[in-house]
Design a protein around this motif. Structure first.
Motif, PDB file in Angstrom:
ATOM      1  N   LYS A 259       0.810  -1.210   0.000  1.00 48.90           N
ATOM      2  CA  LYS A 259       0.000   0.000   0.000  1.00 48.90           C
ATOM      3  C   LYS A 259       0.853   1.274   0.000  1.00 48.90           C
ATOM      4  CE  LYS A 259      -4.047  -2.035   0.278  1.00 48.90           C
ATOM      5  NZ  LYS A 259      -5.040  -1.957  -0.798  1.00 48.90           N
ATOM      6  N   ASP A 260       2.111   1.179   0.423  1.00 49.10           N
ATOM      7  CA  ASP A 260       2.929   2.378   0.544  1.00 49.10           C
ATOM      8  C   ASP A 260       3.788   2.647  -0.679  1.00 49.10           C
ATOM      9  OD1 ASP A 260       4.422   0.122   0.980  1.00 49.10           O
ATOM     10  OD2 ASP A 260       5.635   0.962   2.605  1.00 49.10           O
ATOM     11  N   LEU A 261       3.569   1.915  -1.773  1.00 46.63           N
ATOM     12  CA  LEU A 261       4.364   2.132  -2.983  1.00 46.63           C
ATOM     13  C   LEU A 261       4.036   3.470  -3.639  1.00 46.63           C
ATOM     14  CD1 LEU A 261       4.409  -1.354  -4.743  1.00 46.63           C
ATOM     15  CD2 LEU A 261       6.122  -0.318  -3.260  1.00 46.63           C
ATOM     16  N   ALA A 262       2.782   3.848  -3.606  1.00 41.74           N
ATOM     17  CA  ALA A 262       2.337   5.124  -4.160  1.00 41.74           C
ATOM     18  C   ALA A 262       1.243   5.659  -3.238  1.00 41.74           C
ATOM     19  CB  ALA A 262       1.810   4.957  -5.578  1.00 41.74           C
ATOM     20  N   PHE A 263       0.978   6.941  -3.339  1.00 38.68           N
ATOM     21  CA  PHE A 263       0.043   7.561  -2.405  1.00 38.68           C
ATOM     22  C   PHE A 263      -0.588   8.791  -3.037  1.00 38.68           C
ATOM     23  CE2 PHE A 263       4.494   8.474  -1.637  1.00 38.68           C
ATOM     24  CZ  PHE A 263       4.551   9.848  -1.744  1.00 38.68           C
ATOM     25  N   LEU A 264      -1.661   9.273  -2.407  1.00 36.52           N
ATOM     26  CA  LEU A 264      -2.335  10.479  -2.867  1.00 36.52           C
ATOM     27  C   LEU A 264      -1.661  11.700  -2.267  1.00 36.52           C
ATOM     28  CD1 LEU A 264      -6.049   9.317  -2.492  1.00 36.52           C
ATOM     29  CD2 LEU A 264      -4.650   9.329  -4.556  1.00 36.52           C
ATOM     30  N   THR A 265      -1.568  12.769  -3.041  1.00 36.70           N
ATOM     31  CA  THR A 265      -0.865  13.964  -2.589  1.00 36.70           C
ATOM     32  C   THR A 265      -1.669  14.807  -1.620  1.00 36.70           C
ATOM     33  OG1 THR A 265      -1.689  15.155  -4.542  1.00 36.70           O
ATOM     34  CG2 THR A 265       0.504  14.145  -4.705  1.00 36.70           C
TER      35      THR A 265
ATOM     36  N   ARG B  69      -0.239  -0.488  -8.224  1.00 39.27           N
ATOM     37  CA  ARG B  69      -0.649   0.450  -7.175  1.00 39.27           C
ATOM     38  C   ARG B  69      -1.102   1.780  -7.776  1.00 39.27           C
ATOM     39  NH1 ARG B  69      -3.436   1.326  -2.839  1.00 39.27           N
ATOM     40  NH2 ARG B  69      -2.506   2.778  -1.348  1.00 39.27           N
ATOM     41  N   PHE B  70      -0.413   2.262  -8.804  1.00 38.15           N
ATOM     42  CA  PHE B  70      -0.856   3.479  -9.491  1.00 38.15           C
ATOM     43  C   PHE B  70      -2.250   3.255 -10.073  1.00 38.15           C
ATOM     44  CE2 PHE B  70       3.344   5.443  -9.352  1.00 38.15           C
ATOM     45  CZ  PHE B  70       3.046   6.788  -9.422  1.00 38.15           C
ATOM     46  N   ASP B  71      -2.452   2.107 -10.713  1.00 34.44           N
ATOM     47  CA  ASP B  71      -3.761   1.795 -11.296  1.00 34.44           C
ATOM     48  C   ASP B  71      -4.854   1.824 -10.224  1.00 34.44           C
ATOM     49  OD1 ASP B  71      -2.703   1.475 -13.814  1.00 34.44           O
ATOM     50  OD2 ASP B  71      -2.660  -0.713 -13.747  1.00 34.44           O
ATOM     51  N   GLU B  72      -4.559   1.226  -9.073  1.00 32.86           N
ATOM     52  CA  GLU B  72      -5.534   1.144  -7.990  1.00 32.86           C
ATOM     53  C   GLU B  72      -5.928   2.525  -7.479  1.00 32.86           C
ATOM     54  OE1 GLU B  72      -5.838  -0.711  -3.419  1.00 32.86           O
ATOM     55  OE2 GLU B  72      -4.071  -1.096  -4.663  1.00 32.86           O
ATOM     56  N   LEU B  73      -4.939   3.387  -7.247  1.00 31.92           N
ATOM     57  CA  LEU B  73      -5.230   4.716  -6.710  1.00 31.92           C
ATOM     58  C   LEU B  73      -5.885   5.620  -7.748  1.00 31.92           C
ATOM     59  CD1 LEU B  73      -2.093   5.404  -4.479  1.00 31.92           C
ATOM     60  CD2 LEU B  73      -4.406   4.852  -3.749  1.00 31.92           C
ATOM     61  N   GLU B  74      -5.464   5.497  -9.003  1.00 32.07           N
ATOM     62  CA  GLU B  74      -6.088   6.304 -10.049  1.00 32.07           C
ATOM     63  C   GLU B  74      -7.550   5.901 -10.247  1.00 32.07           C
ATOM     64  OE1 GLU B  74      -3.418   5.721 -13.304  1.00 32.07           O
ATOM     65  OE2 GLU B  74      -1.987   7.227 -12.580  1.00 32.07           O
TER      66      GLU B  74
ATOM     67  N   ARG C 238      12.448  -5.336 -11.481  1.00 28.44           N
ATOM     68  CA  ARG C 238      11.329  -5.799 -12.317  1.00 28.44           C
ATOM     69  C   ARG C 238      10.084  -6.061 -11.468  1.00 28.44           C
ATOM     70  NH1 ARG C 238      15.357  -9.047 -14.718  1.00 28.44           N
ATOM     71  NH2 ARG C 238      14.461 -10.930 -13.762  1.00 28.44           N
ATOM     72  N   ALA C 239      10.289  -6.704 -10.333  1.00 26.12           N
ATOM     73  CA  ALA C 239       9.154  -6.995  -9.453  1.00 26.12           C
ATOM     74  C   ALA C 239       8.537  -5.705  -8.906  1.00 26.12           C
ATOM     75  CB  ALA C 239       9.605  -7.898  -8.304  1.00 26.12           C
ATOM     76  N   PHE C 240       9.396  -4.756  -8.552  1.00 25.39           N
ATOM     77  CA  PHE C 240       8.917  -3.482  -8.024  1.00 25.39           C
ATOM     78  C   PHE C 240       8.130  -2.713  -9.080  1.00 25.39           C
ATOM     79  CE2 PHE C 240       9.888   1.129  -7.778  1.00 25.39           C
ATOM     80  CZ  PHE C 240       9.052   1.436  -6.717  1.00 25.39           C
TER      81      PHE C 240
ATOM     82  N   LYS D  94      -8.331  17.573  -5.533  1.00 23.12           N
ATOM     83  CA  LYS D  94      -6.999  18.031  -5.945  1.00 23.12           C
ATOM     84  C   LYS D  94      -5.954  16.913  -5.918  1.00 23.12           C
ATOM     85  CE  LYS D  94      -7.803  22.672  -4.090  1.00 23.12           C
ATOM     86  NZ  LYS D  94      -7.366  23.689  -3.098  1.00 23.12           N
ATOM     87  N   ALA D  95      -6.320  15.762  -5.376  1.00 21.28           N
ATOM     88  CA  ALA D  95      -5.348  14.691  -5.163  1.00 21.28           C
ATOM     89  C   ALA D  95      -4.804  14.122  -6.472  1.00 21.28           C
ATOM     90  CB  ALA D  95      -5.987  13.578  -4.336  1.00 21.28           C
ATOM     91  N   GLU D  96      -3.525  13.822  -6.466  1.00 23.69           N
ATOM     92  CA  GLU D  96      -2.859  13.132  -7.560  1.00 23.69           C
ATOM     93  C   GLU D  96      -2.112  11.935  -6.982  1.00 23.69           C
ATOM     94  OE1 GLU D  96      -0.321  15.944  -9.438  1.00 23.69           O
ATOM     95  OE2 GLU D  96      -1.955  17.221 -10.143  1.00 23.69           O
ATOM     96  N   VAL D  97      -1.807  10.977  -7.846  1.00 29.86           N
ATOM     97  CA  VAL D  97      -1.082   9.789  -7.403  1.00 29.86           C
ATOM     98  C   VAL D  97       0.403   9.976  -7.685  1.00 29.86           C
ATOM     99  CG1 VAL D  97      -0.917   7.283  -7.522  1.00 29.86           C
ATOM    100  CG2 VAL D  97      -3.101   8.408  -8.008  1.00 29.86           C
ATOM    101  N   VAL D  98       1.214   9.777  -6.681  1.00 33.00           N
ATOM    102  CA  VAL D  98       2.663   9.904  -6.838  1.00 33.00           C
ATOM    103  C   VAL D  98       3.372   8.819  -6.029  1.00 33.00           C
ATOM    104  CG1 VAL D  98       2.585  12.417  -7.184  1.00 33.00           C
ATOM    105  CG2 VAL D  98       2.912  11.494  -4.870  1.00 33.00           C
ATOM    106  N   THR D  99       4.644   8.641  -6.320  1.00 30.39           N
ATOM    107  CA  THR D  99       5.532   7.886  -5.459  1.00 30.39           C
ATOM    108  C   THR D  99       6.707   8.807  -5.164  1.00 30.39           C
ATOM    109  OG1 THR D  99       6.727   5.795  -5.140  1.00 30.39           O
ATOM    110  CG2 THR D  99       6.842   6.806  -7.340  1.00 30.39           C
ATOM    111  N   ASN D 100       7.738   8.319  -4.495  1.00 27.82           N
ATOM    112  CA  ASN D 100       8.908   9.172  -4.282  1.00 27.82           C
ATOM    113  C   ASN D 100      10.191   8.367  -4.412  1.00 27.82           C
ATOM    114  OD1 ASN D 100       9.698   8.095  -1.633  1.00 27.82           O
ATOM    115  ND2 ASN D 100       7.916   9.185  -0.811  1.00 27.82           N
ATOM    116  N   HIS D 101      11.299   9.062  -4.482  1.00 30.06           N
ATOM    117  CA  HIS D 101      12.554   8.370  -4.774  1.00 30.06           C
ATOM    118  C   HIS D 101      13.010   7.473  -3.626  1.00 30.06           C
ATOM    119  CE1 HIS D 101      14.753  11.473  -2.376  1.00 30.06           C
ATOM    120  NE2 HIS D 101      15.708  10.555  -2.320  1.00 30.06           N
ATOM    121  N   VAL D 102      12.566   7.779  -2.406  1.00 27.35           N
ATOM    122  CA  VAL D 102      12.928   6.941  -1.262  1.00 27.35           C
ATOM    123  C   VAL D 102      12.234   5.585  -1.367  1.00 27.35           C
ATOM    124  CG1 VAL D 102      12.788   6.714   1.244  1.00 27.35           C
ATOM    125  CG2 VAL D 102      13.366   8.924   0.229  1.00 27.35           C
ATOM    126  N   VAL D 103      10.957   5.587  -1.768  1.00 29.73           N
ATOM    127  CA  VAL D 103      10.218   4.344  -1.977  1.00 29.73           C
ATOM    128  C   VAL D 103      10.869   3.515  -3.072  1.00 29.73           C
ATOM    129  CG1 VAL D 103       8.034   3.393  -2.820  1.00 29.73           C
ATOM    130  CG2 VAL D 103       8.019   5.241  -1.151  1.00 29.73           C
TER     131      VAL D 103
END
Length: 221
Positions: A2-8, A102-107, A93-95, A14-23
């Motif tokens: 669940k923490d691979l991507a998140f809403l801003t 996860r992007f698909d799910e949140l979008e 590849r797995a990531f 206004k929410a968008e789906v993003v991830t970050n470089h730490v993830v």
């Protein structure tokens, strides 16, 4: 994951789906500083796919020393481009597959919310009119019914839902897609009760029973 991507933002309008470089670094098995430098060295390419935003995080309270850390936020296309620059290892590849899902799910969550919100807007005027024409109406009625609907849809007091976002954000924009769907169903139940002239306490009990019944009968995740 669940923490691979998140809403801003908790404000779903206004929410968008993003991830970050730490993830990306963590799940791809890489050094986060190396990933950040890779972004720094290729900013121009990433910026062609959208604004390259970041946030500064402060050191953990109580820790000694340290400086604020820049964490890049990446939209779907930026994240996918960044991953193509990494070695095509098994973890990468797995990531990538997990991240796409996860992007698909949140979008999809945002799209569902937008549809529910459009329908909810169409019935807002009907509820407002019903409250105004209610034989027991007073100057607090509109506010009281909004608070009642919110609590029954979320299980939380109105003030706690409002605390999810900034001051002035419409409460319904802070509901999840599931909560908004429930709010809409409850609103549709309130309007005929108002038209029938039922008293507030009766309407309140009816909504609470309906909300509780729905919660009990909801399928377990």
């Amino acid at each position: 994951m669940k923490d691979l991507a998140f809403l801003t933002s908790p404000d779903m309008s206004k929410a968008e789906v993003v991830t970050n470089h730490v993830v990306i670094a963590e799940y791809a098995g890489l050094n986060k500083i190396s990933v950040r430098k890779l972004i720094d060295n290729n900013k121009q390419d990433l910026e062609e796919l959208g604004i390259l935003s970041f946030e500064m995080t402060k050191p953990i309270k109580g820790s000694t020393g340290g400086r604020p850390t820049k964490i890049y936020q990446l939209n779907r296309n930026q994240a996918m481009l960044l991953i193509t620059w990494l070695d095509n290892t098994e973890p990468v590849r797995a990531f990538k597959l997990a991240l796409v899902k996860r992007f698909d799910e949140l979008e999809k969550t945002i799209q569902t919310w937008a549809k529910e919100r459009a329908v909810e807007k169409a019935t807002t005027r009907s509820l407002t009119d019903a409250v105004q024409n209610w034989e027991h109406t007073n100057k607090y009625s509109q506010s009281n019914f909004r608070k009642l609907l919110t609590k029954c849809a979320t299980g939380l007091p109105y003030t706690k839902v409002q605390a999810r976002g900034d001051k002035g954000v419409p409460m319904v924009d802070l509901l999840t897609a599931e909560e908004l769907q429930k709010y809409k169903r409850l609103k549709a139940l309130v309007i005929p009760l108002l038209d029938l002239g039922e008293e507030y306490d009766y309407i309140k009990v009816t909504l609470e029973k309906y909300a509780t019944k729905k919660a009990v009968n909801a399928p377990q995740q």
